[in-house]
Design an enzyme around this catalytic site. Structure first.
Site, PDB file in Angstrom:
ATOM      1  CB  CYS A  12      44.463  43.507 -27.446  1.00 23.25           C
ATOM      2  SG  CYS A  12      44.201  41.930 -28.266  1.00 23.25           S
ATOM      3  CD  GLU A  40      43.441  40.478 -24.474  1.00 25.41           C
ATOM      4  OE1 GLU A  40      43.954  41.608 -24.657  1.00 25.41           O
ATOM      5  OE2 GLU A  40      42.606  39.967 -25.228  1.00 25.41           O
ATOM      6  CG  HIS A  62      -1.890   1.144   1.235  1.00 26.20           C
ATOM      7  ND1 HIS A  62      -3.066   1.108   0.505  1.00 26.20           N
ATOM      8  CD2 HIS A  62      -1.868   2.357   1.857  1.00 26.20           C
ATOM      9  CE1 HIS A  62      -3.725   2.242   0.687  1.00 26.20           C
ATOM     10  NE2 HIS A  62      -3.018   3.016   1.490  1.00 26.20           N
TER      11      HIS A  62
END
EC number: 1.5.1.6
Length: 902
Positions: free
Chosen positions: A707, A673, A106
């Site tokens: 860069c 960076e 059950h």
């Protein structure tokens, strides 16, 4: 022990199989009759084993046991009846017949929730604990003595299905087997059920599952989840019966704004939002429903209630068509009464039941190895055609929702019609910023306004981070195989290639990039980057490590590389798409999700990229893009407690501020960076013509907005004048013009403020005594054009010798013939260390100089030669961390050590 198994379903089948494995003799199986020509799984399994199977439609008539049924049962000589899941009424003559009686499973903690709908009522009452009971059958309704109980926590959003699948099914099978073992050993307890706390509730049916709106939100939520999937909690709205599924009280971050759905009897109208349907209790608290079933049985995402199913049908590949046919065969096996499975064939209208859903899901998962498929998916796509569409979307890594609505700015440029998104991209959708705030993005070629772009606010950052966190922790992205993740990134790269002309044109329009350079570098390298990191997805590996053994036991230590979570990426304006790609590709390959802040002055290729992620099938929330200011968007990303990593490219000053914010907020992982003043040393023994060409490229490439641009050239004294003469001649050949013209090789600077800084930079150089050989001023034409500039006689103390211009300005200084160490000392006398270069024919000199230069990249007899496989990043105040190459992956991974003892 001789056992009779009485029951049905997959649960009964598994209990039967496990009992036989334990060595028990199953003398007979009693199950339900075939339905629509389909046998129950328990009966099918027993028949395969040659065990007698009985399919009585009933055991009793007018309250009395049927003698012929009882006789067939008694002939088997069972010593124990096991009822794992039984929907029939079994007479007491059968229950009490065996020597050991009968035991029943059950799904509640008796004596609470006696009755046939125990799981439903466990949830409806909001119980914090659930579980199952195995009890000795008596003549009452779930009132027999207790043999065994096991409990579990009930989670706030558990449904009948999740509670059953997580605990009641797997642990229930083990519990039944354990109970039989205790009986066989003679140690099974019989504890009378207490009456204190006992409850009985009737069976839940569709007609009793109507929602009562006059109660708190939590009670409504419990009612919905307690009736999910069967029978389904429903209400009347919009002239039809609507059934609600997948309810949650977790509404943090949701705003009560959406399209109103009037519901009779409800405290407030529901609101259809992008997240689903918001409902309200009489306490004004919200709950969210994610799926709605219409009266005709069609299931749909609640967010699409007023839209219908807007997604277009996918075109299947040959491999996907083959998969569809294999799935069609599964449908044919499960639906034997259907002569032919067509796209319109409805799974449930053709006779399928809930047990068939489980079977279909398991068969398809086995067919499509590793696929995440749930029972709910079958309810969401009940026809074969819809199911195949859903299945293919899952196989492709898509979320299966309707196509995103994209608002474009359209511009006709050079025979191309550009379609450019201009809104924020959050959670897989293009949306306005908070308060509908916008700003103008400018075309640097003529200073005109390209369009208005949504301007992200702090609240938008919070929404984007929440979407990324949800995608990382609960979405498909974190569940798919690494190889499938790579497949999606490959598809994204392919789409970028298909749109490369459009992307390059947008870069020229928005950033002033020369089109031919944008096509090759800005866009071309972006494509290469995604392809490179797509290949890494299934090659991110840990290691096994020998350690000292804990004798006499042994140990195994291994490491795992895991994604860090939500990442913030802040990119500059010089290479809008390429800088995005350098960081984002590695970030996604590692399995993270991301919020990207493009430079405020160059947002358009990033937003076009967002559109391509949708087309590629990247799940919603994995990529989010927020145009806006650094002081708001960048700062909030740095401060946000749910962001675990920041990747930044930009100035050293801002990088320091970001690093501080990341430390103070939650000690985020950071890669930076930053600025550069890269030295290029040209020795007299070089190939002079090549040195001139590469020297030009080192400074003037991408208008000097680079860069790693050579910020200062050191030329050996004996060739200095000749070098300068040749450079000036080459500068005179450069064509300054519209970046969209194919013969232009020098376009406008990115934006007006930067142009003004370049003018001031040159004025200061002249003032301090450097010789201005050529250039130094704005070009007299519309737009932000600056003349290619050459300075000589630059001394070490001068401003232009120490500070980066980030523009087309060549700074030349002499050095004495043969004085290698002196020029190295001057080259390294800077706080920057991003890149450097040397030109010489002497290999010994080249090796020596490359050893001594203090920079993250050294170019020898070349310049600007970056590659997706080569790590890129600086030393000193040029930052730390790497883009590109395998090293870049480590920026977005964390290493976990796991040690076993055995």
């Amino acid at each position: 022990m001789k056992i009779a198994v009485i029951g049905q379903s997959l649960f009964g089948q598994e209990v039967y199989c496990q009992l036989r494995k334990e060595g028990h003799e199953v003398v007979g199986v009693f199950t339900i009759p075939d339905k629509d020509g389909k046998a129950d799984p328990l009966g099918l399994e027993a028949e395969k084993d040659g065990v007698p199977v009985f399919k009585f439609p009933r055991w009793r008539a007018r309250g009395q046991a049927l003698p012929e049924v009882v006789a067939k049962y008694q002939a088997l000589g069972a010593e124990l009846n096991v009822l794992p899941f039984c929907s029939q009424f079994i007479p007491m003559e059968v229950i009490n017949a065996p020597r050991h009686g009968s035991i029943i499973y059950h799904p509640s903690l008796l004596p609470r929730h006696r009755g046939a709908s125990a799981i439903n009522w466990t949830l409806i009452h909001g119980d914090k604990k659930g579980g199952f009971t195995i009890f000795w059958a008596d003549d009452g309704l779930d009132t027999g003595d207790l043999l065994l109980q096991k409990e579990c926590d009930v989670l706030p959003d558990d449904t009948v299905s999740t509670l059953y699948n997580r605990f009641l099914f797997p642990e229930g099978i083990k519990g039944m087997v354990q109970a039989v073992r205790l009986i066989a050993e003679g140690t099974a307890p019989r504890r009378p059920q207490p009456e204190e706390g006992a409850t009985y509730e009737g069976i839940q049916k569709k007609e009793t599952a109507m929602i009562n709106w006059d109660q708190p939100a939590e009670a409504i939520h419990n009612w919905i989840r307690g009736n999910d999937k069967v029978p389904g909690a429903w209400t009347e709205a919009c002239g039809q019966k609507l059934t609600f599924f997948n309810s949650t009280l977790n509404t943090s971050g949701l705003v009560a704004q959406g399209e109103a759905l009037p519901i009779p009897g409800a405290h407030r109208p529901g609101l259809v939002t992008k997240a689903g349907l918001i409902l309200f209790g009489n306490d004004d608290r919200m709950l969210l429903v994610k799926n709605i079933q219409l009266e005709d049985g069609k299931m749909m995402p609640a967010s699409q209630f007023f839209k219908g199913s807007a997604s277009s049908a996918l075109e299947l590949t040959e491999e996907e068509l083959a998969t569809a046919e294999a799935v069609r065969s599964s449908w044919m096996r499960i639906l034997p009464n259907v002569p032919e499975v067509e796209d319109s064939t409805d799974f449930f209208k053709s006779g399928a039941a809930s047990v068939d859903v489980v079977r279909l899901v398991e068969e398809v998962k086995e067919l499509c190895d590793g696929l995440e498929l749930e029972n709910e998916d079958v309810y969401m796509a009940t026809t074969f055609g819809d199911f195949i569409q859903l299945l293919v979307r899952k196989l492709r890594g898509e979320d299966g929702e309707s196509e995103c609505v994209i608002n474009y700015v359209e511009k006709a440029v050079k025979k191309l019609t550009l379609q450019m998104p201009y809104q924020l991209f959050i959670g897989g959708e293009f949306v306005d910023a908070e308060g509908a705030k916008t700003y103008s993005t400018i075309n640097p070629t003529d200073g005109s306004v390209i369009c208005q772009v949504s301007l992200a606010q702090v609240s938008d950052v919070d929404k984007a981070v929440a979407a990324a966190k949800e995608a990382f922790e609960n979405g498909l992205w974190g569940k798919i195989n690494a190889r499938d993740r790579g497949r999606l990134l490959y598809r994204l790269a392919d789409l970028m290639e298909q749109h490369q002309e459009e992307l390059a044109t947008i870069e020229a329009l928005d950033a002033g990039a020369v089109y031919t350079l944008a096509l090759k570098t800005h866009v071309g390298m972006s494509i290469q980057t995604f392809r490179y990191f797509a290949g890494w997805c299934d090659k991110i590996q840990g290691a096994t490590i020998p350690i000292n053994q804990a004798r006499p036991n042994r140990n195994l230590t291994l490491t795992k590389k895991e994604p860090v979570g939500v990442c913030g990426i802040v990119i500059p304006w010089n290479y809008p798409l390429m800088m995005l790609s350098w960081k984002t590709a590695a970030c996604l390959a590692a399995g993270n999700t991301v919020v990207i802040k493009p430079a405020q002055v160059t947002p358009l290729t990033a937003l076009k990229f967002a559109e391509l992620t949708l087309k590629a099938g990247i799940p919603k929330g994995v990529v989010n893009i927020l145009p806006g200011s650094g002081s708001l968007v960048g700062q909030r990303l740095s401060d946000h407690p749910d962001v675990r990593k920041i990747g930044f490219t930009g100035s050293t000053e801002v990088g320091k501020h970001i690093m501080k914010s990341c430390a103070l907020s939650n000690v985020k992982k950071v890669s930076l960076e930053l600025g550069g003043k890269s030295p290029l040393i040209i020795f007299a023994d070089c190939d002079l013509n090549k040195a001139v060409q590469m020297g030009m490229s080192s400074v003037f490439f991408n208008k000097g907005e680079n860069c790693i641009a050579a910020g200062r050239l050191f030329v050996e004294d004996s060739i200095h004048d000749q070098f300068v003469q040749k450079v000036v001649e080459e500068v005179g050949k450069m064509k300054i013009g519209n970046p969209l013209d194919r013969d232009t090789n020098h376009g406008p600077q990115n934006h007006e403020a930067h142009l003004r800084k370049l003018v001031e930079y040159c004025q200061r150089g002249v003032k301090e005594g450097a010789t201005l050989v050529c250039g130094g001023n704005q070009v007299p034409r519309p737009g932000f054009f600056f003349q290619p500039t050459v300075f000589t006689d630059v001394e070490d103390h001068m401003y232009i010798a120490k500070e980066e211009s980030f523009g087309p300005i060549m700074i030349i200084s002499r050095f004495a013939d043969g004085d290698v160490d002196a020029v190295l000392s001057r080259a390294n006398a800077t706080e920057f260390g991003l890149a450097s270069g040397v030109f010489t024919r002497d290999i010994n000199k080249a090796l020596y100089v490359s050893d001594k230069l203090q920079a993250g990249t050294v170019f020898v007899n070349t310049y600007n030669k970056t590659d997706v496989a080569a790590p890129f990043g600086g030393f000193k105040q040029s930052g730390f961390g790497k883009d590109l190459g395998e090293a870049a992956l480590n920026e977005y991974l964390r290493i976990k050590t796991v040690t076993f003892e055995y």
